[in-house]
Design an enzyme around this catalytic site. Sequence first.
Site, PDB file in Angstrom:
ATOM      1  N   HIS B 171      -8.966  16.091   1.056  1.00  0.00           N
ATOM      2  CA  HIS B 171      -9.354  15.880   2.458  1.00  0.00           C
ATOM      3  C   HIS B 171      -8.218  15.205   3.238  1.00  0.00           C
ATOM      4  O   HIS B 171      -7.863  15.640   4.332  1.00  0.00           O
ATOM      5  CB  HIS B 171     -10.623  15.012   2.477  1.00  0.00           C
ATOM      6  CG  HIS B 171     -11.102  14.581   3.831  1.00  0.00           C
ATOM      7  ND1 HIS B 171     -12.270  15.065   4.407  1.00  0.00           N
ATOM      8  CD2 HIS B 171     -10.597  13.703   4.732  1.00  0.00           C
ATOM      9  CE1 HIS B 171     -12.431  14.512   5.594  1.00  0.00           C
ATOM     10  NE2 HIS B 171     -11.442  13.661   5.821  1.00  0.00           N
ATOM     11  N   GLU B 172      -7.650  14.158   2.648  1.00  0.00           N
ATOM     12  CA  GLU B 172      -6.580  13.419   3.344  1.00  0.00           C
ATOM     13  C   GLU B 172      -5.332  14.282   3.503  1.00  0.00           C
ATOM     14  O   GLU B 172      -4.720  14.325   4.571  1.00  0.00           O
ATOM     15  CB  GLU B 172      -6.245  12.120   2.603  1.00  0.00           C
ATOM     16  CG  GLU B 172      -7.384  11.112   2.508  1.00  0.00           C
ATOM     17  CD  GLU B 172      -8.070  10.843   3.824  1.00  0.00           C
ATOM     18  OE1 GLU B 172      -7.439  10.951   4.891  1.00  0.00           O
ATOM     19  OE2 GLU B 172      -9.284  10.543   3.805  1.00  0.00           O
ATOM     20  N   HIS B 175      -5.589  16.765   6.269  1.00  0.00           N
ATOM     21  CA  HIS B 175      -5.365  16.243   7.622  1.00  0.00           C
ATOM     22  C   HIS B 175      -3.913  16.455   8.041  1.00  0.00           C
ATOM     23  O   HIS B 175      -3.623  16.757   9.195  1.00  0.00           O
ATOM     24  CB  HIS B 175      -5.711  14.748   7.698  1.00  0.00           C
ATOM     25  CG  HIS B 175      -7.160  14.489   7.981  1.00  0.00           C
ATOM     26  ND1 HIS B 175      -7.830  15.041   9.053  1.00  0.00           N
ATOM     27  CD2 HIS B 175      -8.073  13.708   7.335  1.00  0.00           C
ATOM     28  CE1 HIS B 175      -9.089  14.629   9.043  1.00  0.00           C
ATOM     29  NE2 HIS B 175      -9.269  13.821   8.016  1.00  0.00           N
ATOM     30  N   TYR B 186      -8.121  14.314  17.563  1.00  0.00           N
ATOM     31  CA  TYR B 186      -9.066  13.622  16.687  1.00  0.00           C
ATOM     32  C   TYR B 186     -10.141  12.911  17.497  1.00  0.00           C
ATOM     33  O   TYR B 186     -10.315  11.707  17.396  1.00  0.00           O
ATOM     34  CB  TYR B 186      -8.301  12.641  15.795  1.00  0.00           C
ATOM     35  CG  TYR B 186      -9.038  12.280  14.530  1.00  0.00           C
ATOM     36  CD1 TYR B 186      -9.276  13.229  13.550  1.00  0.00           C
ATOM     37  CD2 TYR B 186      -9.505  11.003  14.321  1.00  0.00           C
ATOM     38  CE1 TYR B 186      -9.953  12.902  12.396  1.00  0.00           C
ATOM     39  CE2 TYR B 186     -10.182  10.661  13.163  1.00  0.00           C
ATOM     40  CZ  TYR B 186     -10.404  11.620  12.213  1.00  0.00           C
ATOM     41  OH  TYR B 186     -11.083  11.294  11.053  1.00  0.00           O
ATOM     42  N   GLU B 195     -12.101  17.162  11.203  1.00  0.00           N
ATOM     43  CA  GLU B 195     -12.734  16.542  10.036  1.00  0.00           C
ATOM     44  C   GLU B 195     -13.286  17.598   9.088  1.00  0.00           C
ATOM     45  O   GLU B 195     -13.127  17.524   7.869  1.00  0.00           O
ATOM     46  CB  GLU B 195     -13.882  15.629  10.494  1.00  0.00           C
ATOM     47  CG  GLU B 195     -13.511  14.185  10.577  1.00  0.00           C
ATOM     48  CD  GLU B 195     -12.919  13.699   9.271  1.00  0.00           C
ATOM     49  OE1 GLU B 195     -13.549  13.872   8.228  1.00  0.00           O
ATOM     50  OE2 GLU B 195     -11.796  13.165   9.293  1.00  0.00           O
ATOM     51  N   ASP B 269     -16.733   6.109  16.038  1.00  0.00           N
ATOM     52  CA  ASP B 269     -16.159   7.112  15.143  1.00  0.00           C
ATOM     53  C   ASP B 269     -15.455   8.233  15.921  1.00  0.00           C
ATOM     54  O   ASP B 269     -15.594   9.408  15.594  1.00  0.00           O
ATOM     55  CB  ASP B 269     -17.293   7.668  14.249  1.00  0.00           C
ATOM     56  CG  ASP B 269     -16.810   8.654  13.194  1.00  0.00           C
ATOM     57  OD1 ASP B 269     -15.631   8.554  12.790  1.00  0.00           O
ATOM     58  OD2 ASP B 269     -17.613   9.498  12.785  1.00  0.00           O
ATOM     59  N   HIS B 274     -17.044  12.196  12.047  1.00  0.00           N
ATOM     60  CA  HIS B 274     -17.531  12.317  10.668  1.00  0.00           C
ATOM     61  C   HIS B 274     -19.021  12.637  10.614  1.00  0.00           C
ATOM     62  O   HIS B 274     -19.590  12.761   9.535  1.00  0.00           O
ATOM     63  CB  HIS B 274     -17.261  11.036   9.871  1.00  0.00           C
ATOM     64  CG  HIS B 274     -15.814  10.758   9.653  1.00  0.00           C
ATOM     65  ND1 HIS B 274     -15.065  10.040  10.551  1.00  0.00           N
ATOM     66  CD2 HIS B 274     -14.968  11.114   8.646  1.00  0.00           C
ATOM     67  CE1 HIS B 274     -13.823   9.948  10.096  1.00  0.00           C
ATOM     68  NE2 HIS B 274     -13.733  10.601   8.957  1.00  0.00           N
TER      69      HIS B 274
END
Lengths: 100, 354
Positions: B171-172, B175, B186, B195, B269, B274
Amino acid sequence: MGERWRIDLVRSGGVAGMTRRWSLDSQDLSADEAAEAERLLAALDGVPEQPPPTPGADRFQYELQVTRAGRTRAVRVRDGAIPTEIQPLIDRLTSRPPSV
Amino acid sequence: MHGGCLNPIQCIVPPYVLEGMVEHGSEHVRGCAARTLATDRVIRAARSERLAGQVQPPPRLAGTPGEPQRTIRDAGNAETVDGPVVRSEGQAPVADVAANEAYDGFGATYAFYWQVFQRNSIDGEGMPLDGVVHYGQDYDNAFWDGVRMIFGDGDGVIFNRFTIALDVIGHELAHGVTESEAAIQYSGQSGALNESLSDVTGAQVKQYQRGELAAEADWLIGEGLLAADVNGVALRSMKAPGTAYDDPRLGGKDPQPAHMDGYVDTTDDDGGVHINSGIPNHAFYLAATALGGHSWEQAGRIWYEALGDPRTTATTQFADFAQTTVQVAERLYGSGGEVAGAIAQAWSAVGVST
């Protein structure tokens, strides 16, 4: 003892996307604690309300809201770009378990 | 490299000129300009990081295509990205579990991108994969800082260490890929799409490593990350958004919607990025399971190519991206064909019209 104030901290974002809340009310503090917290609160004065653009994704986002004498001021900061002068305030608030 | 000033260190050619060269130059010039831009982006990110008060190691040259260049640093429980290197490319496993998990997770994610999409790292140009473990004290997060992937140890009560889940590592890293391809902003709906693209990749990386079919995968994101006595199985469920956990210590129930009817408007957020990612997450799950086989074979390829499509930009919304996935499916698998139909149906089922 000074006038009553309350501070609410909301931490949102992060890869988990879970929101946590902490708060501090001057009435719940001893005179010494309140005076110490007042000093930390003063650091918020020079901080802009919106965070500068920060590269990346999944960083925590913090919203600090101070209510005093019926007036509220909110400041947003982002992990990795927290002004050093307000880090002690965030640490003080998050040193206890969150309310949620 | 022939003549010309394409060394980014000495070069003063601004990025928009290089972008023009990538778009309109000869093949050789395009290649050089693209490599320079890639390095330039790293340097620019490093510069903004320094402005944010963090120190950046100097950029390194890209390695051999098909081989990752991994470096793992240990922050020593400080909020720094500058700790000592504890494992670098080719070195044997070390005693630190988190360092090995980050190293192996980067390797698995790199292998997925390379073997499935022939993509050489984050920028497609062999960008080194830098990770930081043991960031902060009881730090309940992992993030992409624009240059590297950073992992906390978790508090040990609610969260375990963040390297424990391969899909979170994927996931990271994803990005970085999204930033490199389309720089989808974002916040708000674009941010939720950004996301979701990371979850979609993380899920595929996990399934690819296990050799799982779409139909047999669990479609959970962050399995193993919640401590043993927490009432929950993961951070998110792409199969059933809103069901991953339900525990007062996590703020209650998993808030993800699976349909536009449940879209959450909030200022927290970055606008619920998310939370609302559950909607496109579920569309991907529906598409991949409808198409059968492995998720990366058709649905994954379509999503990946839609990300790289010029129509996907900083402000792309769910419906824009959905339309691009259908158009990509038509291009790859035939207009009016079963694949494009299944993709359109998956988006329609989550309330996004194509």
